[in-house]
Design a protein around this motif. Structure first.
Motif, PDB file in Angstrom:
ATOM      1  N   GLU A  81       0.994  -1.190  -0.158  1.00 22.18           N
ATOM      2  CA  GLU A  81      -0.114  -0.080  -0.254  1.00 22.18           C
ATOM      3  C   GLU A  81       1.004   1.317  -0.055  1.00 22.18           C
ATOM      4  OE1 GLU A  81      -3.731   0.335   2.151  1.00 22.18           O
ATOM      5  OE2 GLU A  81      -4.551  -2.014   1.751  1.00 22.18           O
ATOM      6  N   LEU A  82       1.722   0.861  -0.893  1.00 16.93           N
ATOM      7  CA  LEU A  82       3.431   2.119  -0.495  1.00 16.93           C
ATOM      8  C   LEU A  82       2.723   2.850  -1.791  1.00 16.93           C
ATOM      9  CD1 LEU A  82       5.634   3.171   0.535  1.00 16.93           C
ATOM     10  CD2 LEU A  82       6.437   1.904  -2.380  1.00 16.93           C
ATOM     11  N   VAL A  83       2.177   4.529  -1.208  1.00 22.01           N
ATOM     12  CA  VAL A  83       1.588   5.637  -2.089  1.00 22.01           C
ATOM     13  C   VAL A  83       2.211   6.978  -2.632  1.00 22.01           C
ATOM     14  CG1 VAL A  83      -1.409   4.528  -2.300  1.00 22.01           C
ATOM     15  CG2 VAL A  83      -0.538   6.104  -0.492  1.00 22.01           C
ATOM     16  N   PHE A  84       2.471   8.148  -2.998  1.00 18.46           N
ATOM     17  CA  PHE A  84       2.399   9.208  -3.705  1.00 18.46           C
ATOM     18  C   PHE A  84       1.379   9.344  -3.312  1.00 18.46           C
ATOM     19  CE2 PHE A  84       3.029  13.028  -5.716  1.00 18.46           C
ATOM     20  CZ  PHE A  84       4.167  13.328  -5.691  1.00 18.46           C
ATOM     21  N   VAL A  85       1.518  10.477  -2.335  1.00 18.06           N
ATOM     22  CA  VAL A  85       0.409  10.935  -1.769  1.00 18.06           C
ATOM     23  C   VAL A  85       1.108  12.799  -1.656  1.00 18.06           C
ATOM     24  CG1 VAL A  85       0.161  12.506   0.869  1.00 18.06           C
ATOM     25  CG2 VAL A  85       0.750   9.975   0.639  1.00 18.06           C
ATOM     26  N   GLY A  86      -0.240  13.619  -2.349  1.00 12.18           N
ATOM     27  CA  GLY A  86      -0.338  14.378  -3.145  1.00 12.18           C
ATOM     28  C   GLY A  86      -1.228  16.319  -2.420  1.00 12.18           C
ATOM     29  N   ASP A  87      -1.094  15.128  -0.730  1.00 15.14           N
ATOM     30  CA  ASP A  87      -0.957  16.609   0.235  1.00 15.14           C
ATOM     31  C   ASP A  87       0.396  16.824   0.729  1.00 15.14           C
ATOM     32  OD1 ASP A  87      -4.329  16.437   0.095  1.00 15.14           O
ATOM     33  OD2 ASP A  87      -4.367  15.535   1.731  1.00 15.14           O
ATOM     34  N   GLY A  88       1.688  15.979   0.116  1.00 15.34           N
ATOM     35  CA  GLY A  88       2.745  16.669   0.492  1.00 15.34           C
ATOM     36  C   GLY A  88       3.497  16.278  -0.681  1.00 15.34           C
ATOM     37  N   GLY A  89       2.887  15.997  -1.506  1.00 13.74           N
ATOM     38  CA  GLY A  89       3.855  15.756  -3.120  1.00 13.74           C
ATOM     39  C   GLY A  89       5.531  14.505  -3.203  1.00 13.74           C
ATOM     40  N   ALA A  90       5.253  13.500  -2.208  1.00 14.54           N
ATOM     41  CA  ALA A  90       6.282  12.527  -1.966  1.00 14.54           C
ATOM     42  C   ALA A  90       5.635  11.488  -1.857  1.00 14.54           C
ATOM     43  CB  ALA A  90       6.991  13.218  -0.568  1.00 14.54           C
ATOM     44  N   THR A  91       6.317  10.435  -1.266  1.00 17.44           N
ATOM     45  CA  THR A  91       5.624   9.211  -0.506  1.00 17.44           C
ATOM     46  C   THR A  91       5.844   8.440   0.585  1.00 17.44           C
ATOM     47  OG1 THR A  91       8.073   7.797  -1.354  1.00 17.44           O
ATOM     48  CG2 THR A  91       6.712   8.178  -3.167  1.00 17.44           C
ATOM     49  N   GLU A  92       4.986   7.954   0.555  1.00 15.55           N
ATOM     50  CA  GLU A  92       4.202   7.091   2.130  1.00 15.55           C
ATOM     51  C   GLU A  92       4.197   5.068   1.516  1.00 15.55           C
ATOM     52  OE1 GLU A  92       0.020   6.874   4.017  1.00 15.55           O
ATOM     53  OE2 GLU A  92       0.707   9.101   4.640  1.00 15.55           O
ATOM     54  N   ALA A  93       5.448   5.297   2.992  1.00 19.63           N
ATOM     55  CA  ALA A  93       5.656   3.832   2.832  1.00 19.63           C
ATOM     56  C   ALA A  93       4.843   3.127   3.559  1.00 19.63           C
ATOM     57  CB  ALA A  93       6.910   3.914   3.186  1.00 19.63           C
ATOM     58  N   ASN A  94       3.871   1.995   2.819  1.00 20.34           N
ATOM     59  CA  ASN A  94       3.025   1.389   4.196  1.00 20.34           C
ATOM     60  C   ASN A  94       3.093  -0.481   3.270  1.00 20.34           C
ATOM     61  OD1 ASN A  94       1.826   2.585   5.683  1.00 20.34           O
ATOM     62  ND2 ASN A  94       0.589   3.048   3.865  1.00 20.34           N
ATOM     63  N   ASP A  95       3.626  -1.533   4.318  1.00 14.08           N
ATOM     64  CA  ASP A  95       3.603  -2.763   3.659  1.00 14.08           C
ATOM     65  C   ASP A  95       1.775  -3.409   2.765  1.00 14.08           C
ATOM     66  OD1 ASP A  95       5.604  -3.488   5.768  1.00 14.08           O
ATOM     67  OD2 ASP A  95       4.227  -3.481   7.467  1.00 14.08           O
ATOM     68  N   GLY A  96       2.468  -4.424   2.369  1.00  9.82           N
ATOM     69  CA  GLY A  96       1.290  -5.303   2.016  1.00  9.82           C
ATOM     70  C   GLY A  96       0.439  -5.967   2.839  1.00  9.82           C
ATOM     71  N   SER A  97      -1.222  -6.127   1.848  1.00  8.03           N
ATOM     72  CA  SER A  97      -1.947  -6.176   2.897  1.00  8.03           C
ATOM     73  C   SER A  97      -2.698  -7.301   2.518  1.00  8.03           C
ATOM     74  CB  SER A  97      -2.757  -4.719   2.991  1.00  8.03           C
ATOM     75  OG  SER A  97      -3.421  -4.771   1.179  1.00  8.03           O
ATOM     76  N   ARG A  98      -3.888  -7.643   3.431  1.00 10.12           N
ATOM     77  CA  ARG A  98      -4.792  -8.932   3.318  1.00 10.12           C
ATOM     78  C   ARG A  98      -5.918  -8.393   4.088  1.00 10.12           C
ATOM     79  NH1 ARG A  98      -3.637 -14.764   3.811  1.00 10.12           N
ATOM     80  NH2 ARG A  98      -5.211 -15.953   2.155  1.00 10.12           N
ATOM     81  N   ARG A  99      -7.492  -8.404   3.475  1.00 10.30           N
ATOM     82  CA  ARG A  99      -8.860  -8.300   3.570  1.00 10.30           C
ATOM     83  C   ARG A  99      -8.932  -9.256   3.152  1.00 10.30           C
ATOM     84  NH1 ARG A  99      -6.265  -3.691   1.780  1.00 10.30           N
ATOM     85  NH2 ARG A  99      -6.958  -2.147   2.845  1.00 10.30           N
TER      86      ARG A  99
END
Length: 659
Positions: A490-508
């Motif tokens: 769930e690694l994403v680029f955050v438009g509010d900050g102009g940079a990336t935010e790292a998260n692990d893989g996920s399961r639902r």
């Protein structure tokens, strides 16, 4: 009634007409590929009360639309334990044209449904999970297709007035070839800051049938401006600094414009489409107040101006009555001339954080085989290929660059008919969502100057589900589904900050159940329940909760037609608490919302009264947990719940007349 009712329709058009008339009561055993696939027709959409256009997605069992900002901004969506933000992992098309926007100034996959005119929608077709070869980017949690086609026996004028300055006027007309509509809305809102919402929409559609081929052209225009009261810190309300309708920054809000041209041709075995879109977006937000800049505050501006072009083609071939295969392809290109993030104060620009131009192209191809293996067993095998190429020209040269990515996604759908009334399904498929193109080439965080992690252009997903569908003629429909969805990260680029935010893989993992019961035109009842467990993979068990993932949803509605002149509708929506931190130590709390409507029909005149938030609940519409700083607080800020309450009870009266 189809717009071409004086022509003899082909087989495909017959199916569409049946869906429109019966909606949820349409029998899907023998045709659906999963238990979580379905249709909603015109009759299903018209009775229920709606606060916002985006709530049309709540026709999908288990899906929720909320709002944490002004009415003109895209809704926040929740489905199957996904906090979809404004569109990531859920794709929507309007008349076959994609509405999600890649590498958007506010957020990846930005999905604004405000341009939709609800009265023109003929059908909603939805699927959940990444099991369809026809669906690519943003479809891991699900997808939805809006199709215009509602016809009017005579020109329609609809006028609505309600509390808090709500005003709306709609004029629509159609004949066998043309449909035209103009929709104008204004809204002051219940908050201390006047929303000053103005929305203008226009639609012109042309349809022609010749030699069993249907040609269509849609022209759509949308323009909106608004002010916003974003989420507010809970401590400010508890300490009496503001009330629940108050604000911290009075200068938030934005404007959005979208203009599109969409042309298609289709018959029983083929469909082709091309489209062009021009859109502009400007948004002012402030979530942390004085945390990052004690002198000017943390207000920021997001900009997005683009031209987009695309197309789609698909052809089905039939070997015999048991086997058919479909081949298709699509393309989409974005010329994003303005993609900006600026620090502002009272909407005046102080500094530029990011200023980029982006060129991105998406190509997709799919192959699908439908096989009637035996009298009871159906199989669907699919394969999809997706390719992305991007080029970014950033103000900070080190953050410029190019990248490409590709993915092959197999799909498997099995349906076994146990009896005339019961069908069971197994579905598995690989899907994906794209990430913001800027995150794929970023080197330095534009705010701090620190090295930044890059994000892959494509993030794979894997979905599996087992489902059951029970249909007792047109009266009773029941579906039950067990599902499992994994994301690689769930690694994403955050438009509010102009940079990336790292998260692990996920399961639902979760369970869904939906019931639809009809006593003909006099009474219909629908119920949907979802229970989901969403966790990060690889994280400690004490810190693996996914913030914002709603674990329990329940929605129910009753539509009653007491006689030829009078009808009522009531809907209840319950949201269980969602963790706001990975250790689940803070929760968003539960939410209950009830809406009701009564409609009186007198000849060609219709009078409708809606009661929104009938019980005047003050529960949270949406909530987050993060650090912010108010005047006089420590420099490091204060960790707190930030929330947007449900809109208070309001009444809306609609007068509708056909001439």
């Amino acid at each position: 009634m189809d717009l071409e009712s004086d022509e003899k329709p082909d087989t495909t058009l017959d199916v569409l007409e049946e869906v429109m008339v019966y909606g949820r009561s349409t029998e899907l055993i023998g045709t659906a590929s999963s238990a979580s696939q379905g249709f909603v027709g015109l009759d299903d959409m018209e009775p229920p009360p709606r606060l916002r256009v985006g709530e049309l997605v709540e026709a999908i069992p288990g899906m929720i639309a909320t709002q944490h900002s002004g009415t003109g901004k895209a809704n926040q969506y929740f489905l199957r334990g996904f906090n979809l933000d404004h569109g990531t992992d859920f794709s929507v098309r309007l008349n076959g044209m994609p509405l999600n926007m890649r590498t958007h100034g506010h957020g990846q996959g930005y999905l604004d449904l405000n341009p939709v005119i609800p009265e023109l929608v003929q059908t909603i077709e939805y699927e959940k999970g990444p099991y369809s070869a026809r669906k690519g980017d943003f479809s891991s949690a699900g997808s939805l297709d809006f199709t215009y086609g509602a016809a009017f026996d005579a020109p329609l004028l609809k006028v609505t007035a309600g509390n808090y300055g709500f005003r709306r006027a709609l004029f629509a007309t159609s004949n066998h070839q043309y449909t035209a509509a103009i929709d104008v809305t204004s809204y002051r809102g219940p908050w201390e800051i006047d929303e000053n919402l103005t929305q203008q929409k226009a639609h012109l559609g042309w349809t022609s049938v010749l030699d069993e081929k249907r040609a269509q052209v849609h022209v759509d225009v949308y323009d909106a401006t608004w002010r916003a009261t974003d989420q507010i810190p809970l401590r400010a309300v508890q300490e009496g600094l503001i009330d629940s309708g108050g604000f911290i920054d009075p200068d938030l809000g934005g404007n959005s414009q979208r203009y599109s041209l969409n042309a298609s041709i289709s018959d029983a075995t083929m469909q082709g489409r091309v489209y062009a879109v021009s859109s502009d977006f400007q948004l002012f937000s402030n979530f942390t107040y004085l945390l990052e800049n004690a002198e000017f505050g943390d207000e920021f501006e997001q900009l997005d101006s683009r031209s987009s072009y695309g197309g789609f083609f698909e052809k089905t071939y039939t070997f015999d009555n048991n086997v058919s295969y479909t081949l298709g392809g699509e393309f989409h290109h974005d010329d994003i001339d303005t993609l900006g993030l600026n620090q502002t104060n009272s909407r005046a620009r102080i500094s530029s954080i990011r200023a980029d131009t982006v060129r991105q192209t998406y190509l997709g191809a799919h192959a699908d085989i439908a096989w009637q293996v035996s009298e009871r067993l159906r199989a669907n095998l699919g394969l999809r290929a997706d390719y992305f190429t991007v080029n970014i020209n950033a103000r900070l040269a080190i953050n410029s660059g190019s990248d490409t990515d590709r993915q092959i996604s197999p799909k498997l759908n099995l349906a076994y008919r146990m009896s005339d009334d019961i069908e069971i399904y197994f579905n598995a498929g690989r899907g994906m969502h794209s990430n913001d193109a800027r995150g794929a080439v970023i080197s330095l965080d534009p705010k701090t100057g620190d090295p930044a992690d890059r994000t892959p252009l494509l993030v794979p997903s894997l979905g599996r589900e087992f489902g059951l569908r029970y249909e007792s003629d047109e009266r009773l429909k029941v579906t039950a589904t067990l599902f499992d969805i994994e994301l690689d990260s769930e690694l994403v680029f955050v438009g509010d900050g102009g940079a990336t935010e790292a998260n692990d893989g996920s399961r639902r993992r979760g369970f869904e159940a939906a019931v639809f019961y009809s006593l003909g035109p006099t009474l219909t009842f629908d119920f949907a329940y979802t229970k989901t467990r969403a966790r990060y993979r690889g994280a400690p068990a004490t810190a693996d909760a996914i913030p914002g993932s709603i674990e329990t949803t329940l929605a129910a509605g009753i539509n009653s037609r007491w006689n030829d002149n009078f009808a009522t509708s009531i809907r209840v929506r319950y949201l269980g608490g969602a963790p706001l931190l990975e250790d689940n130590s803070v929760s968003s709390g539960k939410s209950l919302l009830t809406n009701a409507a009564a409609t009186l029909t007198l000849g060609k005149t219709e009078i409708k009264l809606e009661a929104l938030n009938l019980l005047d609940s003050d529960d949270f519409d949406v909530a987050y947990y993060y650090e912010s700083r108010l005047q006089g607080e420590p420099e490091q800020g204060v960790s707190d719940v930030h929330y947007h309450p449900l809109e208070p009870r309001s009444l809306r009266l609609t007068l509708q007349r056909q001439f």
